[in-house]
Design a protein around this motif. Structure first.
Motif, short mmCIF file in Angstrom:
data_model
loop_
_atom_site.label_atom_id
_atom_site.label_comp_id
_atom_site.label_asym_id
_atom_site.label_seq_id
_atom_site.Cartn_x
_atom_site.Cartn_y
_atom_site.Cartn_z
N TYR A 394 1.05 -0.89 -0.04
CA TYR A 394 -0.25 0.28 -0.43
C TYR A 394 0.93 1.46 -0.15
O TYR A 394 2.11 1.09 0.14
N GLN A 395 -0.16 2.43 0.04
CA GLN A 395 1.39 3.64 -0.34
C GLN A 395 1.50 3.50 1.09
O GLN A 395 2.27 4.18 0.89
N GLY A 456 11.05 4.64 4.48
CA GLY A 456 11.54 3.75 4.09
C GLY A 456 11.03 2.25 4.37
O GLY A 456 11.29 1.39 3.59
N GLN A 457 12.60 1.66 5.84
CA GLN A 457 12.25 0.80 6.59
C GLN A 457 10.84 0.00 6.82
O GLN A 457 11.15 -0.87 5.85
N ARG A 458 10.15 0.52 6.64
CA ARG A 458 9.24 0.34 6.65
C ARG A 458 8.04 -0.45 5.71
O ARG A 458 7.29 -1.64 5.10
N GLN A 459 8.14 0.55 4.49
CA GLN A 459 7.59 0.03 2.97
C GLN A 459 8.73 -1.18 2.83
O GLN A 459 8.16 -2.50 1.66
N ARG A 460 10.17 -1.09 3.04
CA ARG A 460 10.44 -2.18 2.69
C ARG A 460 9.93 -3.52 3.60
O ARG A 460 9.76 -4.50 2.71
N ALA A 461 9.90 -3.59 4.32
CA ALA A 461 8.81 -5.00 5.28
C ALA A 461 7.93 -4.99 5.05
O ALA A 461 7.18 -5.75 4.28
N MET A 462 6.90 -4.02 3.99
CA MET A 462 6.20 -4.73 3.25
C MET A 462 5.69 -5.07 2.00
O MET A 462 5.28 -6.04 1.70
N ILE A 463 7.10 -4.58 1.34
CA ILE A 463 7.47 -5.99 0.28
C ILE A 463 7.71 -6.67 0.30
O ILE A 463 7.10 -8.12 -0.02
N ALA A 464 8.77 -6.85 1.46
CA ALA A 464 9.29 -8.15 1.83
C ALA A 464 7.73 -9.52 2.35
O ALA A 464 8.18 -10.29 2.54
N SER A 465 7.79 -9.12 3.03
CA SER A 465 5.65 -9.38 3.61
C SER A 465 5.23 -9.70 2.88
O SER A 465 4.45 -10.68 2.15
N ALA A 466 4.64 -9.01 1.56
CA ALA A 466 3.98 -9.07 0.36
C ALA A 466 4.75 -10.08 -0.38
O ALA A 466 4.01 -11.26 -1.59
N GLU A 478 0.25 3.35 -5.73
CA GLU A 478 1.28 4.19 -4.74
C GLU A 478 2.03 3.79 -3.95
O GLU A 478 2.46 4.68 -2.65
N PRO A 479 3.37 2.75 -4.46
CA PRO A 479 4.42 2.19 -2.67
C PRO A 479 5.12 3.35 -2.81
O PRO A 479 5.45 2.89 -1.69
N THR A 480 5.19 4.64 -3.35
CA THR A 480 6.64 5.07 -2.51
C THR A 480 5.88 6.93 -3.32
O THR A 480 6.81 7.77 -2.74
N THR A 481 4.44 6.80 -2.69
CA THR A 481 3.81 8.06 -2.33
C THR A 481 4.48 8.96 -1.46
O THR A 481 4.75 10.57 -1.24
N ALA A 482 4.57 8.09 -0.50
CA ALA A 482 4.42 8.78 0.76
C ALA A 482 5.79 8.92 1.52
O ALA A 482 6.61 9.87 2.06
N LEU A 483 6.72 8.87 0.51
CA LEU A 483 8.39 8.67 0.52
C LEU A 483 9.25 9.54 -0.18
O LEU A 483 8.72 10.19 -1.04
N ASP A 484 10.45 9.53 0.62
CA ASP A 484 10.92 11.28 0.71
C ASP A 484 11.70 10.72 -1.37
O ASP A 484 11.91 8.99 -0.84
N ALA A 505 5.10 -10.65 -11.31
CA ALA A 505 4.48 -9.84 -12.00
C ALA A 505 4.02 -9.05 -10.65
O ALA A 505 3.99 -9.19 -9.92
N ILE A 506 3.92 -7.80 -11.68
CA ILE A 506 3.56 -6.46 -11.15
C ILE A 506 2.68 -5.84 -11.75
O ILE A 506 2.49 -5.88 -12.78
N LEU A 507 1.56 -4.66 -10.81
CA LEU A 507 1.04 -4.05 -11.22
C LEU A 507 1.17 -2.67 -9.92
O LEU A 507 1.33 -2.96 -9.23
N LEU A 508 1.90 -1.93 -11.29
CA LEU A 508 2.01 -1.08 -10.23
C LEU A 508 0.92 0.05 -10.43
O LEU A 508 0.68 0.99 -11.35
N ILE A 509 0.92 0.69 -9.12
CA ILE A 509 -0.78 2.12 -9.96
C ILE A 509 0.09 3.27 -8.89
O ILE A 509 0.58 3.38 -8.04
N SER A 510 -0.05 3.94 -10.06
CA SER A 510 0.69 5.26 -9.65
C SER A 510 0.78 6.74 -10.33
O SER A 510 -0.57 6.45 -11.45
#
Ligand code: SF4
Lengths: 663, 267
Positions: A394-395, A456-466, A478-484, A505-510
């Motif tokens: 998620y975003q 950033g670490q949290r979003q990495r952990a999120m990807i790991a979890s996914a 919108e995986p990077t919208t909230a990130l620097d 396969a990846i579906l990337l919404i942005s």
């Protein structure tokens, strides 16, 4: 001035009366009328002594007579005025005093506010009736005393609501802006804060009315309220109760009156609350609009066959039939990264969430085909297969983890519950994934809470979890919208790594064209719930787009390495309920033709090999190439237009030519 | 000769006390000349929002001087600050939160013109002129904010800031809540105003591409310090500080992050 007269100022949020509210208001109006006239009409009868006391119910005295032989019905009717006056009095004291107190506490500044709020909390936890009884007992009992007592006792509720609401509003930008402008505090309160908290306070007023009715009746009933010779409903109830075993009739009159008035107050309160709630507004009901059928998204049959994810003629709609996503078809090949770009409201996230079976209530999705792998999403897919075959990022990494649970438990949960993996093994795999996602100190992270990690670490952990369950499809919304921006670059690389390593396969919404074109293989552009163009990332990068909307979007995007000024697109996207017939972009399009207003353009292959839903793109005059080729799949069937089914495109082209020459 | 409208000198800000004291701004110095736009970029936590608050007077620095037209704000009393404050106006980030939903646009602008007694009727012409400056019709004054799109609201917020006739406008992430096409609309308005009014602006953003299109010069913040401050073209063409280089390299410019694989685009 005339302009203002002709076009009246936009209304505030419309109040939509519910049946309950109307009923409550009607009863209340009747009671008010009664309060006004009753003493004149029945006043004498109600006071007339000398009748037979303790009469039971009869046609002459519906509710019998009291110990002094007076007619109870007349007395009940006459008492309406006293009772209502007292209730209104108490409510007014509560509202004025409470709101004043709340406002004063709020204006006074942080320290006073803190103490004041504590004080109010203590006062609220103290029952109002009890407080009122003490006040009434200390002062000499009477109507005024009980009104004041109940009024004061209800103050804290108003005060608390006022401070809470005010604090809420004060945190909004427009209040701080007004402060910067130098607006003095009282004016700030009057113009900016009170109007914005008036509605909930109004609801509280009606609740306070009901509460004070009960409390005042109770006090009179106990004998510390209204004193002889005055009487209100509570007093009448007490009088009637003395002889209830022999003659129950006199109790009925005041009881009915109290219940009726209380009910009216309650209904008004509930009705107001419902009528004013913001999510009640808007959402005009609207019948199913022009049904344009399957050919719209024209799914490429050969591409769909081996795809990891397929959506065919996907429609996401509100309960009233408004289509938020209107006939989107897409397929994702194994190992492919597909991007979906669009502005807010384009339906890109809803499309993605449909593929994850995660649409929020009350939205529903329908599709001719909707599947991930061989998992059919149109029916009731197994939860564990959903959880393991589709990964989601998620975003907002801070809201995607449960803040009160340690990461370890959250990371291993899906594997243990849905994957049938043991605790130790799940842990080992989770740590491995964290490592792959470049989370620092993966072992230690398992024991930490989400808030202890940076965004950033949290979003990495999120990807790991996914990625833990080795999903077939990873949906990144919108995986990077909230990130620097520096972190964004790393997270995007991480997605690419996952894609390369596991072939996911990846579906990337942005919303960000640059993000999508630097990561994806193929890009879908959405506008107003529809797919308008499908092109390769290379074409997007080269600004080689065909559809006028995609071009406008590209022109509006500022580039960091160019000086061309971004150009805005006139107008704004239509609301889904008001989507124009024909092309949704027509009102803003520079190339618009008459046909655009009438006929919804289909996705078809353009001269450059991309697919665009536009009547003008691919025209011989424009492209210099052979006329647009139909994009596979069945021919267009326009149920609502007169265009005959069958080979539509050549005819369309001819029609356009005719129109052109006509001009 | 250009006038120096805003000058920050050795500004220090820290929050908290004792061992939990956290420095947010270290020895920040900035100058802004009349008619110029300074783009301030940095990532979250770099201190750029705090700097904006210091400039508009919402946060008082522990040390340093803030000069507006040569007048020191840091040392000023309450009343002076209130007066100086009006000379610097803030355009907030979220156009949906920055306008009172219960006040017509006209009333909101009137309040900016005269915070004590402003009524829309009294300032009709001024309001119409302000709205015209941001390319909006005069009849917008009679309507409530909900009738407008995000971009229009942001234009109204700009008009409100202009209403005060400020020396400096601080625009804090004014386009980051907006969609791309709407962002272009707001940037267009700012561009026109810069040309027509010689607007002096501190434009704060995390988005380097946006900053490039608005600014005359750019300052880069990191860790509460300004690490580089240069003319726009020079900073984008040849960044000096490592952090500036990293920042520029991280912006997705559409170039593929990796070489295309064979599997691409199945048609
Ligand atoms: S179909 Fe017509 S209105 Fe729509 S994008 Fe194409 S030219 Fe514009």
């Amino acid at each position: 001035m005339t302009v203002a007269a002709v076009k009246p100022a936009a209304p505030r949020r419309r109040l939509r009366p519910t049946p309950g509210l109307i009923a409550g208001l009607t009863v209340m109006a009747a009671l008010l009328l009664l309060a006004l006239v009753a003493p004149w009409i029945w006043g004498d009868e109600a006071e007339a002594l000398g009748g037979t006391p303790y009469l039971p119910s009869s046609s002459e005295h519906w509710f019998g007579t009291d110990p002094q032989g007076r007619d109870v019905l007349a007395r009940t009717l006459v008492a309406t005025r006293t009772t209502l006056l007292m209730c209104f009095g108490a409510t007014a004291i509560a509202a004025v005093g409470g709101i004043g107190l709340g406002a004063a506490i709020w204006v006074a500044g942080p320290r006073v506010r803190e103490i004041g709020q504590r004080l109010i909390d203590v006062m609220i936890s103290y029952p109002a009736v009890l407080l009122a009884m003490i006040v009434a007992a200390v002062l000499s009992p009477g109507a005024v005393t009980s009104v004041v007592a109940i009024g004061l006792a209800t103050c804290p509720a108003f005060a608390r609501l006022t401070t809470n609401l005010a604090a809420n509003i004060a945190a909004r930008d427009f209040v701080s802006t007004a402060r910067l402008l130098g607006v003095p505090p009282l004016r700030l309160l009057r113009r900016h804060i009170v109007p914005n908290i008036a509605e909930p306070l109004l609801v509280l007023v009606s609740v306070a009315f009901t509460v004070s009715l009960k409390a005042l009746s109770g006090l009179s009933f106990l004998g510390i309220g209204v004193q002889i010779p005055s009487y209100d409903w509570g007093k009448l109830l007490a009088d009637g109760l003395q002889d209830i075993y022999n003659n129950p009739a006199p109790v009925i009159g005041p009881s009915v009156a109290i219940v009726l008035a209380g009910l009216a107050g309650g209904l008004i309160g509930d009705g107001l609350a419902a009528a004013l709630s913001p999510n009640e507004g808007g959402g005009r009901a609207r019948g199913d609009r022009a049904k344009v059928k399957a050919a719209l998204g024209a799914l490429d049959a050969s591409a769909a066959a081996g795809a990891v994810a397929v959506a065919d003629d996907l429609v996401v709609s509100l309960p009233d039939g408004t289509r938020l996503v209107d006939g989107v078809s897409l397929s994702i090949a194994p190992g492919e990264i597909v991007g979906v770009v669009g502005e807010s409201g384009s339906g890109k996230s809803l499309t993605a969430m449909s593929l994850a079976k995660l649409l929020p209530e009350p939205l529903r999705s329908d599709a001719a085909q909707l599947r991930v792998g061989d998992l059919d999403l149109t029916g009731n897919p197994s939860r564990s297969r959903l959880a393991t075959e589709i990964g989601i990022v998620y975003q907002d990494p801070s809201s995607s983890f449960n803040p009160v649970l340690k990461l370890g438990g959250q990371l291993t949960e899906t594997l243990r519950v849905h994957g049938g993996v043991g605790r130790g093994e799940a842990r080992r795999r989770a740590v491995e994934q964290l490592k792959l996602a470049h989370v620092t100190h993966p072992e230690a992270r398992m024991k930490q809470y989400p808030h202890e990690l940076s965004g950033g670490q949290r979003q990495r952990a999120m990807i790991a979890s996914a990625m833990l369950t080795k999903p077939k499809l990873l949906i990144a919304d919108e995986p990077t919208t909230a990130l620097d921006v520096t972190v964004q670059a790393e997270v995007l690389k991480l997605l690419l790594e996952a894609n390369e390593r596991d072939g996911t396969a990846i579906l990337l919404i942005s919303h960000d064209i640059a993000v999508v074109s630097s990561v994806c293989d193929r890009v879908l552009v959405m506008y107003s719930g529809r797919l308008v163009e499908e092109l390769t990332a290379g074409q997007l990068r080269a600004k080689d787009a065909q559809h006028p909307y995609t071009r406008a979007l590209l022109a509006a995007t500022p580039a960091v390495d160019e000086d061309t000024e971004p150009a805005s697109i006139p107008g704004r996207p239509p609301q889904p309920a008001d989507r124009p017939a024909g092309c949704a972009f027509a009102p803003r399009c520079a190339l618009v033709r008459p046909v655009c207003h009438e006929e919804r353009p289909l996705l078809r292959i353009t001269g450059t090999g991309s697919r665009a839903a536009c009547h003008v793109v691919g025209e011989p005059a424009e492209a210099g190439a052979p006329a647009a080729v139909e994009a596979g799949a069945p021919a267009a069937v326009h149920e609502t237009s007169d265009v005959p089914a069958g080979p539509v495109l050549p005819e369309q082209g001819a029609a356009q030519d005719a129109e052109e020459t006509a001009r | 000769m250009t006038t120096r409208v805003l000058e920050l000198d050795g500004v220090d800000v820290s929050f908290g006390f004792g061992s939990r004291r956290k420095h947010v701004l270290h020895d920040v110095g900035l100058t802004l000349d009349e008619g110029r736009t300074l783009g301030l970029v940095g990532e979250s936590g770099s201190g750029k929002s705090t700097l904006a608050k210091v400039v508009v007077g919402l946060v008082r620095p522990a040390a340093g001087r803030i000069l507006i037209d040569g007048e020191d704000m840091a040392g000023a009393g309450r009343e002076r600050i209130a007066r100086l404050r009006r000379r610097i106006q803030l355009i907030p980030q979220d156009p949906y939160a920055s306008l009172n939903p219960r006040m017509t646009v006209g009333d909101a602008l009137a309040e900016a013109i005269d915070p004590l007694r402003g009524r829309a009727e009294a300032h009709r012409d001024t309001i119409a002129a302000l709205l015209a400056k941001v390319s909006m019709d005069a009849d917008a004054a009679d309507r409530y904010p909900h009738a407008f799109s995000g971009g229009q609201r942001q234009r109204i917020a700009i008009a409100r800031a202009l209403a005060v006739g400020p020396e400096v406008i601080v625009a804090d992430e004014v386009t980051s809540a907006l969609d791309c096409s709407v962002q272009a609309e707001v940037l267009g308005v700012l561009r026109d105003l810069r040309a027509s009014m010689r607007l002096t602006m501190l434009f704060i953003s995390h988005d380097l591409a946006v900053v490039r299109h608005v600014s005359d010069e750019v300052a880069v913040m990191s860790g509460g310090r300004i690490v580089e401050h240069e003319q726009r073209d020079r900073i984008f063409a040849s960044p000096q500080h490592d952090y500036t280089k990293l920042l520029l390299a991280s912006v997705p410019d559409g170039k593929p992050l990796r070489e295309r694989r064979g599997t691409a685009v199945s048609k």
